[in-house]
Scaffold this motif. Sequence first.
Motif, PDB file in Angstrom:
ATOM      1  N   SER A  37       0.816  -1.222   0.000  1.00 45.01           N
ATOM      2  CA  SER A  37       0.000   0.000   0.000  1.00 45.01           C
ATOM      3  C   SER A  37       0.845   1.266   0.000  1.00 45.01           C
ATOM      4  O   SER A  37       0.410   2.286  -0.539  1.00 45.01           O
ATOM      5  N   TRP A  38       2.015   1.208   0.628  1.00 50.19           N
ATOM      6  CA  TRP A  38       2.838   2.420   0.771  1.00 50.19           C
ATOM      7  C   TRP A  38       4.232   2.232   0.177  1.00 50.19           C
ATOM      8  O   TRP A  38       5.161   2.958   0.524  1.00 50.19           O
ATOM      9  N   ASP A  39       4.420   1.292  -0.700  1.00 52.79           N
ATOM     10  CA  ASP A  39       5.762   0.977  -1.169  1.00 52.79           C
ATOM     11  C   ASP A  39       6.343   2.099  -2.018  1.00 52.79           C
ATOM     12  O   ASP A  39       5.615   2.890  -2.630  1.00 52.79           O
ATOM     13  N   TYR A  40       7.648   2.170  -2.070  1.00 55.76           N
ATOM     14  CA  TYR A  40       8.370   3.192  -2.816  1.00 55.76           C
ATOM     15  C   TYR A  40       9.685   2.601  -3.282  1.00 55.76           C
ATOM     16  O   TYR A  40      10.132   1.567  -2.781  1.00 55.76           O
ATOM     17  N   GLU A  41      10.314   3.257  -4.220  1.00 55.55           N
ATOM     18  CA  GLU A  41      11.649   2.865  -4.653  1.00 55.55           C
ATOM     19  C   GLU A  41      12.666   3.793  -3.978  1.00 55.55           C
ATOM     20  O   GLU A  41      12.483   5.017  -3.980  1.00 55.55           O
ATOM     21  N   PRO A  42      13.739   3.255  -3.403  1.00 57.22           N
ATOM     22  CA  PRO A  42      14.736   4.079  -2.697  1.00 57.22           C
ATOM     23  C   PRO A  42      15.662   4.816  -3.666  1.00 57.22           C
ATOM     24  O   PRO A  42      16.887   4.665  -3.644  1.00 57.22           O
ATOM     25  N   VAL A  43      15.062   5.653  -4.495  1.00 67.42           N
ATOM     26  CA  VAL A  43      15.779   6.267  -5.602  1.00 67.42           C
ATOM     27  C   VAL A  43      16.813   7.295  -5.159  1.00 67.42           C
ATOM     28  O   VAL A  43      17.715   7.648  -5.935  1.00 67.42           O
ATOM     29  N   ASP A  44      16.709   7.780  -3.914  1.00 64.05           N
ATOM     30  CA  ASP A  44      17.608   8.846  -3.491  1.00 64.05           C
ATOM     31  C   ASP A  44      18.863   8.349  -2.801  1.00 64.05           C
ATOM     32  O   ASP A  44      19.704   9.155  -2.393  1.00 64.05           O
ATOM     33  N   VAL A  45      19.010   7.036  -2.676  1.00 63.56           N
ATOM     34  CA  VAL A  45      20.250   6.498  -2.106  1.00 63.56           C
ATOM     35  C   VAL A  45      21.453   7.005  -2.898  1.00 63.56           C
ATOM     36  O   VAL A  45      22.487   7.384  -2.317  1.00 63.56           O
ATOM     37  N   ALA A  46      21.304   7.058  -4.200  1.00 66.32           N
ATOM     38  CA  ALA A  46      22.412   7.492  -5.058  1.00 66.32           C
ATOM     39  C   ALA A  46      22.777   8.962  -4.850  1.00 66.32           C
ATOM     40  O   ALA A  46      23.903   9.371  -5.156  1.00 66.32           O
ATOM     41  N   ARG A  47      21.843   9.756  -4.330  1.00 62.67           N
ATOM     42  CA  ARG A  47      22.123  11.175  -4.076  1.00 62.67           C
ATOM     43  C   ARG A  47      23.087  11.374  -2.925  1.00 62.67           C
ATOM     44  O   ARG A  47      23.688  12.439  -2.797  1.00 62.67           O
ATOM     45  N   PHE A  48      23.214  10.349  -2.077  1.00 60.44           N
ATOM     46  CA  PHE A  48      23.997  10.499  -0.860  1.00 60.44           C
ATOM     47  C   PHE A  48      25.089   9.426  -0.794  1.00 60.44           C
ATOM     48  O   PHE A  48      25.049   8.521   0.047  1.00 60.44           O
ATOM     49  N   PRO A  49      26.084   9.512  -1.666  1.00 60.72           N
ATOM     50  CA  PRO A  49      27.120   8.477  -1.715  1.00 60.72           C
ATOM     51  C   PRO A  49      27.987   8.426  -0.462  1.00 60.72           C
ATOM     52  O   PRO A  49      28.703   7.439  -0.254  1.00 60.72           O
ATOM     53  N   ASN A  50      27.927   9.457   0.374  1.00 60.08           N
ATOM     54  CA  ASN A  50      28.712   9.445   1.605  1.00 60.08           C
ATOM     55  C   ASN A  50      28.105   8.541   2.677  1.00 60.08           C
ATOM     56  O   ASN A  50      28.754   8.272   3.693  1.00 60.08           O
ATOM     57  N   VAL A  51      26.870   8.104   2.454  1.00 58.77           N
ATOM     58  CA  VAL A  51      26.218   7.214   3.419  1.00 58.77           C
ATOM     59  C   VAL A  51      26.446   5.769   2.984  1.00 58.77           C
ATOM     60  O   VAL A  51      26.007   5.362   1.908  1.00 58.77           O
ATOM     61  N   LYS A  52      27.124   5.013   3.819  1.00 58.33           N
ATOM     62  CA  LYS A  52      27.325   3.599   3.545  1.00 58.33           C
ATOM     63  C   LYS A  52      26.129   2.836   4.099  1.00 58.33           C
ATOM     64  O   LYS A  52      25.881   2.835   5.305  1.00 58.33           O
ATOM     65  N   GLN A  53      25.398   2.168   3.220  1.00 55.32           N
ATOM     66  CA  GLN A  53      24.225   1.433   3.661  1.00 55.32           C
ATOM     67  C   GLN A  53      24.624   0.234   4.528  1.00 55.32           C
ATOM     68  O   GLN A  53      25.471  -0.559   4.147  1.00 55.32           O
ATOM     69  N   THR A  54      23.974   0.133   5.668  1.00 57.42           N
ATOM     70  CA  THR A  54      24.190  -1.012   6.547  1.00 57.42           C
ATOM     71  C   THR A  54      23.469  -2.220   5.973  1.00 57.42           C
ATOM     72  O   THR A  54      22.313  -2.128   5.560  1.00 57.42           O
ATOM     73  N   SER A  55      24.127  -3.364   5.966  1.00 57.99           N
ATOM     74  CA  SER A  55      23.487  -4.594   5.506  1.00 57.99           C
ATOM     75  C   SER A  55      22.782  -5.274   6.676  1.00 57.99           C
ATOM     76  O   SER A  55      23.016  -4.949   7.850  1.00 57.99           O
ATOM     77  N   LEU A  56      21.932  -6.239   6.366  1.00 59.66           N
ATOM     78  CA  LEU A  56      21.257  -7.008   7.408  1.00 59.66           C
ATOM     79  C   LEU A  56      22.287  -7.717   8.291  1.00 59.66           C
ATOM     80  O   LEU A  56      22.175  -7.725   9.525  1.00 59.66           O
ATOM     81  N   GLU A  57      23.304  -8.303   7.675  1.00 60.45           N
ATOM     82  CA  GLU A  57      24.341  -8.975   8.446  1.00 60.45           C
ATOM     83  C   GLU A  57      25.056  -8.003   9.375  1.00 60.45           C
ATOM     84  O   GLU A  57      25.293  -8.296  10.564  1.00 60.45           O
ATOM     85  N   GLU A  58      25.394  -6.828   8.865  1.00 59.33           N
ATOM     86  CA  GLU A  58      26.071  -5.825   9.690  1.00 59.33           C
ATOM     87  C   GLU A  58      25.178  -5.358  10.834  1.00 59.33           C
ATOM     88  O   GLU A  58      25.659  -5.092  11.947  1.00 59.33           O
TER      89      GLU A  58
END
Length: 299
Positions: A270-291
């Motif tokens: 119902s509220w889904d979205y695409e995380p299209v702005d991740v690329a705008r912020f390359p200084n943010v390292k995405q945390t993985s599930l394992e991490e």
Amino acid sequence: MLVLIAGITGFVGLPCSRSAFARGFKVRGLARNIDNLPEDVRSRLEGFETLSSPYDVAAMDRATKGVDAIICAFAAVPEMYMESQLLLIRAAERAGVKIFHATSWNYDWTLAPGSHELYDDMRGFSHHVAVSSTIKPIYMFTGAIAEYYFKRSPYDWDSETKTFNFHGPSTFPTRYTTADDIGNYVLEAITAPNAADGGFVRVQSFEASPEDIANTYNAVREGRVTAKLNCLGSVEDAEDKLNEGRAKYGKSGWYNFIRYVYQYHIPARSWDYEPVDVARFPNVKQTSLEEFFRGNPDV
């Protein structure tokens, strides 16, 4: 840069403060009780204003004076979402602040009106501000906050039995963002060249299904403890429980059935979205599930 974090003692406010300190910024806090801040944050604050009630305009006026940007991380209750946040943005107007990040870290609450009692308050706030304020807030969609699911919601993750509860297929992924990643995304957003233009930001840390959660958890814990899955029924079952809760408790009793709002509407997209702005912020390292699991041994 001097940043005011309203609700600094909360589980979004704290990582925002640490992210601001990491960038060399000054931080001022606004919250009910400074004693709820860990020493590593409290000792570094430029200042702190005590909020005596959700309607403490005088404290908001003192807190907003002279700041360059505001992050509103008020608690997830209707009075704070709507009334306190609106009072804060009026204080920001009086102080001449142009950059305001609103409380917003959820799935895309612009979609499916009427599907979520608190999302409707967020939508109402954003509409009212758009037609009445000179400030253009930033709103950030993050999916589920990982720390909430695994540390504050026993309906989703039972920390005693290490059981993940869900409705629907075990292979359906949920979008998650960790609190630390939120802090970093927020600081990137409020320092972007166009921050005063506001708008919607769509990010995430990782996607994970119940099966992904169990498999990754078990791999990280290396057999010392085992995660289990507990399917509570179909997506349609969750919808039935949600409708029953609404009929029984009404809107003011939202906290009695809010878990079914998520357990139905997330797999229903119902509220889904695409995380299209991740690329705008390359200084943010995405945390993985394992991490995330490695960094939270108490989960």
